[in-house]
Design a protein around this motif. Structure first.
Motif, PDB file in Angstrom:
ATOM      1  N   ILE A 376       0.858  -1.182   0.000  1.00  0.00           N
ATOM      2  CA  ILE A 376       0.000   0.000   0.000  1.00  0.00           C
ATOM      3  C   ILE A 376       0.896   1.233   0.000  1.00  0.00           C
ATOM      4  CG2 ILE A 376      -1.835   1.226   1.195  1.00  0.00           C
ATOM      5  CD1 ILE A 376      -2.677  -1.411   2.448  1.00  0.00           C
ATOM      6  N   ASP A 377       0.718   2.106  -0.959  1.00  0.00           N
ATOM      7  CA  ASP A 377       1.655   3.208  -1.173  1.00  0.00           C
ATOM      8  C   ASP A 377       1.677   4.218  -0.030  1.00  0.00           C
ATOM      9  OD1 ASP A 377       2.068   1.965  -3.550  1.00  0.00           O
ATOM     10  OD2 ASP A 377       1.025   3.434  -4.789  1.00  0.00           O
ATOM     11  N   ILE A 378       0.500   4.727   0.317  1.00  0.00           N
ATOM     12  CA  ILE A 378       0.415   5.857   1.244  1.00  0.00           C
ATOM     13  C   ILE A 378      -0.097   5.393   2.602  1.00  0.00           C
ATOM     14  CG2 ILE A 378      -0.755   8.060   1.692  1.00  0.00           C
ATOM     15  CD1 ILE A 378      -0.806   8.527  -1.321  1.00  0.00           C
ATOM     16  N   MET A 449      17.453   8.253   3.783  1.00  0.00           N
ATOM     17  CA  MET A 449      16.129   8.107   4.399  1.00  0.00           C
ATOM     18  C   MET A 449      15.653   6.656   4.362  1.00  0.00           C
ATOM     19  SD  MET A 449      15.169  11.016   5.622  1.00  0.00           S
ATOM     20  CE  MET A 449      16.900  11.183   6.070  1.00  0.00           C
ATOM     21  N   ALA A 450      15.950   5.985   3.258  1.00  0.00           N
ATOM     22  CA  ALA A 450      15.550   4.585   3.147  1.00  0.00           C
ATOM     23  C   ALA A 450      16.272   3.732   4.182  1.00  0.00           C
ATOM     24  CB  ALA A 450      15.839   4.069   1.737  1.00  0.00           C
ATOM     25  N   GLY A 451      17.553   4.017   4.381  1.00  0.00           N
ATOM     26  CA  GLY A 451      18.295   3.282   5.401  1.00  0.00           C
ATOM     27  C   GLY A 451      17.820   3.608   6.806  1.00  0.00           C
ATOM     28  N   LEU A 452      17.526   4.860   7.065  1.00  0.00           N
ATOM     29  CA  LEU A 452      17.069   5.283   8.384  1.00  0.00           C
ATOM     30  C   LEU A 452      15.753   4.622   8.763  1.00  0.00           C
ATOM     31  CD1 LEU A 452      17.391   7.185  10.849  1.00  0.00           C
ATOM     32  CD2 LEU A 452      16.158   8.921   9.527  1.00  0.00           C
ATOM     33  N   HIS A 453      14.848   4.460   7.788  1.00  0.00           N
ATOM     34  CA  HIS A 453      13.519   3.904   8.065  1.00  0.00           C
ATOM     35  C   HIS A 453      13.410   2.429   7.672  1.00  0.00           C
ATOM     36  CE1 HIS A 453      11.923   7.813   9.160  1.00  0.00           C
ATOM     37  NE2 HIS A 453      12.436   8.334   8.063  1.00  0.00           N
ATOM     38  N   HIS A 454      14.540   1.807   7.334  1.00  0.00           N
ATOM     39  CA  HIS A 454      14.565   0.363   7.022  1.00  0.00           C
ATOM     40  C   HIS A 454      13.548   0.014   5.925  1.00  0.00           C
ATOM     41  CE1 HIS A 454      16.964   0.147  10.686  1.00  0.00           C
ATOM     42  NE2 HIS A 454      15.966   0.690  11.355  1.00  0.00           N
ATOM     43  N   MET A 455      13.565   0.787   4.872  1.00  0.00           N
ATOM     44  CA  MET A 455      12.597   0.582   3.793  1.00  0.00           C
ATOM     45  C   MET A 455      13.034  -0.552   2.883  1.00  0.00           C
ATOM     46  SD  MET A 455      11.885   4.603   2.860  1.00  0.00           S
ATOM     47  CE  MET A 455      10.648   4.238   1.636  1.00  0.00           C
ATOM     48  N   SER A 456      12.074  -1.351   2.434  1.00  0.00           N
ATOM     49  CA  SER A 456      12.346  -2.427   1.485  1.00  0.00           C
ATOM     50  C   SER A 456      12.540  -1.834   0.090  1.00  0.00           C
ATOM     51  CB  SER A 456      11.178  -3.417   1.461  1.00  0.00           C
ATOM     52  OG  SER A 456      10.016  -2.788   0.942  1.00  0.00           O
ATOM     53  N   GLY A 457      12.993  -2.678  -0.839  1.00  0.00           N
ATOM     54  CA  GLY A 457      13.143  -2.211  -2.216  1.00  0.00           C
ATOM     55  C   GLY A 457      11.817  -1.749  -2.784  1.00  0.00           C
ATOM     56  N   LYS A 482      12.059  18.295  -2.430  1.00  0.00           N
ATOM     57  CA  LYS A 482      10.819  18.605  -1.716  1.00  0.00           C
ATOM     58  C   LYS A 482       9.726  17.594  -2.038  1.00  0.00           C
ATOM     59  CE  LYS A 482       8.982  21.877  -5.153  1.00  0.00           C
ATOM     60  NZ  LYS A 482       8.390  23.220  -5.352  1.00  0.00           N
ATOM     61  N   HIS A 483       9.738  17.057  -3.258  1.00  0.00           N
ATOM     62  CA  HIS A 483       8.757  16.035  -3.622  1.00  0.00           C
ATOM     63  C   HIS A 483       9.044  14.733  -2.877  1.00  0.00           C
ATOM     64  CE1 HIS A 483       8.887  18.439  -7.598  1.00  0.00           C
ATOM     65  NE2 HIS A 483       7.947  18.951  -6.801  1.00  0.00           N
ATOM     66  N   ILE A 484      10.326  14.408  -2.744  1.00  0.00           N
ATOM     67  CA  ILE A 484      10.711  13.199  -1.999  1.00  0.00           C
ATOM     68  C   ILE A 484      10.334  13.342  -0.530  1.00  0.00           C
ATOM     69  CG2 ILE A 484      12.651  11.758  -1.272  1.00  0.00           C
ATOM     70  CD1 ILE A 484      14.070  12.534  -3.873  1.00  0.00           C
ATOM     71  N   CYS A 485      10.524  14.537   0.028  1.00  0.00           N
ATOM     72  CA  CYS A 485      10.188  14.767   1.438  1.00  0.00           C
ATOM     73  C   CYS A 485       8.701  14.572   1.690  1.00  0.00           C
ATOM     74  CB  CYS A 485      10.614  16.173   1.856  1.00  0.00           C
ATOM     75  SG  CYS A 485      12.399  16.397   1.991  1.00  0.00           S
ATOM     76  N   GLU A 486       7.871  15.118   0.817  1.00  0.00           N
ATOM     77  CA  GLU A 486       6.429  14.938   1.007  1.00  0.00           C
ATOM     78  C   GLU A 486       6.038  13.480   0.813  1.00  0.00           C
ATOM     79  OE1 GLU A 486       2.067  16.670  -0.425  1.00  0.00           O
ATOM     80  OE2 GLU A 486       3.904  17.482  -1.325  1.00  0.00           O
ATOM     81  N   ALA A 487       6.671  12.821  -0.154  1.00  0.00           N
ATOM     82  CA  ALA A 487       6.384  11.403  -0.377  1.00  0.00           C
ATOM     83  C   ALA A 487       6.757  10.574   0.846  1.00  0.00           C
ATOM     84  CB  ALA A 487       7.139  10.908  -1.612  1.00  0.00           C
ATOM     85  N   LEU A 488       7.902  10.872   1.454  1.00  0.00           N
ATOM     86  CA  LEU A 488       8.307  10.167   2.669  1.00  0.00           C
ATOM     87  C   LEU A 488       7.320  10.428   3.807  1.00  0.00           C
ATOM     88  CD1 LEU A 488      12.147  10.841   2.554  1.00  0.00           C
ATOM     89  CD2 LEU A 488      11.066   8.589   2.455  1.00  0.00           C
TER      90      LEU A 488
END
Length: 498
Positions: A376-378, A449-457, A482-488
């Motif tokens: 689920i994306d969001i 950010m991906a490493g900090l939040h342990h995000m999967s591929g 800024k787009h990446i920040c809002e997406a995160l």
């Protein structure tokens, strides 16, 4: 004496009608009426309906041996739609009706004991089959709206007696029923973060998972999503109407180009959600095709039921496997889910103390399943609005304004893809990266950010997809920080344990 006549019919399999030749043989011998060719119980019972309808319509039921063969014999046939072709084939074989025109029509209908013809489920699928075979289509006037199909002549029949003169009327498409007005986001005071999340979701076709205490507005946000989605295209309208027609459901709202919105109860079975039964029928995921599937109280669904929707979320279809073969149903939908964060519903609530233990909270959230959540994306938290805002209901941002941003994003995305020569809505990871066109600094930021939040591929790619949608809403050719920040912010929610 032996007389044979062939009439065109069809049987429903999945969401399509398969052509069937209804061969009627009347010969000398012991009086009998048999149907062969792998018919189901409904077709076997057609013998009594056909007998009664023929006599009630003033025709003569032959006392000879009657054999009806449904070809091809290896295909299982089902449904009461064979009543009309069997009766017409029998009357034609015995010379009681004119036969010159019968070779150019496909028949489908159920007979009453008085000889009237009733519509059957899946008339749209039968009509599509007739058009593909180059035949006219004869059926009862449907109760709901009939889809106009270019190149197809549709005729309606109300009783078996009309076949004496073959005097049929053109099928009336009827005026489209006025669609029920969509609910408006203006009714929701506050919840601006939630509205923004749903605007982004509608712009990019992203799934949404909401978590929050009871009464925070999760269901209200979800139920208003169709009001900001773009109307169905002509192709999508036919696809969705086919599924609803086969299921025997009203297609009026779909023909008004309103995207379907399905909200099954959490007690739904696996077959009810993904499809199944005997014969296999479409489930809620297929009825939500090209629209929205809303699963309220997500944690209350059985784990096996929830895991059953993982595959169609990725592939856009669902394959039901049975001993006599596979049936594939379309299932391309937006998943919107809502759940309380714990059994009492108040974990993380600022005003009401949670009475659950830590173990109970984790056990409740784990019922949803990590693999499904990752798809689920969001992910957003939804909290109760301030009482002052609630009393200003009707003054919030309207669906019309939100929809403008959705349409703007979709139009820009279509322009961007056309310029790149892309014509598919499904993209590989490399294609998505090329669309985002990140610079080196933004790429490093996303990696951190991906490493900090342990995000999967998958989580990283979903985040990029959301960022690409946000950039489309601003009509930007490439994704920026800024787009990446809002997406995160829309993807990562620490408070609910992700």
């Amino acid at each position: 004496m032996q007389v044979q006549f062939v009439v065109h019919g069809a049987t429903i399999k999945g969401v399509e009608a398969i052509p069937v030749a209804v061969e009627v043989l009347v010969s000398s011998g012991m009086p009998a009426f048999s149907i062969v060719g792998m018919p189901d119980a409904a077709i076997q019972e057609a013998r009594e309906r056909v007998r009664a309808a023929i006599r009630a319509s003033g025709f003569v039921m032959p006392s000879n041996k009657v054999v009806v063969n449904l070809a091809p014999g290896a295909l299982k046939k089902m449904g009461s739609g064979f009543d009309l072709p069997i009766a017409v084939g029998l009357l034609a074989a015995t010379g009681q009706i004119p036969t010159e025109w019968l070779s150019s029509v496909l028949l489908a209908g159920e007979l009453s004991l008085e000889g009237s013809v009733r519509p059957v489920a899946g008339l749209l699928a039968y009509a599509v089959c007739a058009r593909e075979q180059g035949l006219d289509f004869v059926c009862a006037q449907p109760e709901d709206v009939f889809v106009d199909l270019a190149g197809l002549k549709r005729l309606t029949v109300s009783s078996l007696g009309q076949f004496r003169t073959a005097d049929f009327t053109a099928c009336s498409s009827k005026a489209k029923s006025p669609a029920t007005p969509c609910l408006d986001y203006a009714d929701i005071a506050g919840c601006e973060i939630g509205k923004r999340a749903f605007q982004v979701a509608a712009a990019g076709g992203h799934g949404v998972l909401m978590m929050g205490p009871p009464g925070s507005g999760k269901t209200m946000l979800a139920s208003r999503l169709p009001s900001i989605l773009p109307p169905l295209t002509e192709k999508e309208t036919l696809e969705s109407a086919l599924v609803h027609s086969v299921a025997g459901l009203d297609t009026a709202s779909i023909l008004s180009q309103i995207r379907p919105f399905r909200s099954p109860h959490h007690s739904a079975s696996l077959a009810g959600l993904v499809g199944g039964g005997s014969p296999p029928g479409p489930g809620e995921v297929s009825l939500a095709h090209n629209g929205v599937l809303f699963l309220d109280e997500l944690a209350e669904f059985r784990a096996s039921v929830l895991q059953g929707i993982r595959q169609p979320m990725e592939s856009g279809n669902i394959a039901i496997t049975r001993a006599d073969g596979n049936v594939v149903f379309p299932a391309r939908f937006m998943l919107v889910a809502a759940s309380n964060p714990c059994p009492c519903g108040h974990y993380g609530d600022f005003d009401i103390k949670c009475t659950c233990t830590v173990a109970q909270v984790h056990a409740y959230q784990n019922k949803i399943g990590g693999p499904l959540v990752d798809r689920i994306d969001i992910h957003i938290d939804v909290w109760r609005s301030d009482p002052k805002q609630v009393l200003k209901a009707g003054q919030g941002e309207s669906s019309e304004n939100l929809r403008k941003g959705v349409m703007k994003a979709r139009e820009y995305a279509a322009f961007r893809k056309a310029r790149r020569g892309e014509n598919s809505s499904q993209h590989s990871s490399s294609e998505l990266l090329a669309q985002c066109n990140l610079d080196y600094a933004d790429e490093i930021f996303l990696e951190e950010m991906a490493g900090l939040h342990h995000m999967s591929g998958r989580g990283i790619m979903r985040t990029l997809s959301i960022a690409r949608t946000i950039a489309d809403m601003e009509e930007r050719p490439r994704v920026m920080k800024k787009h990446i920040c809002e997406a995160l912010n829309l993807r990562v929610q620490e408070r609910i344990g992700y």
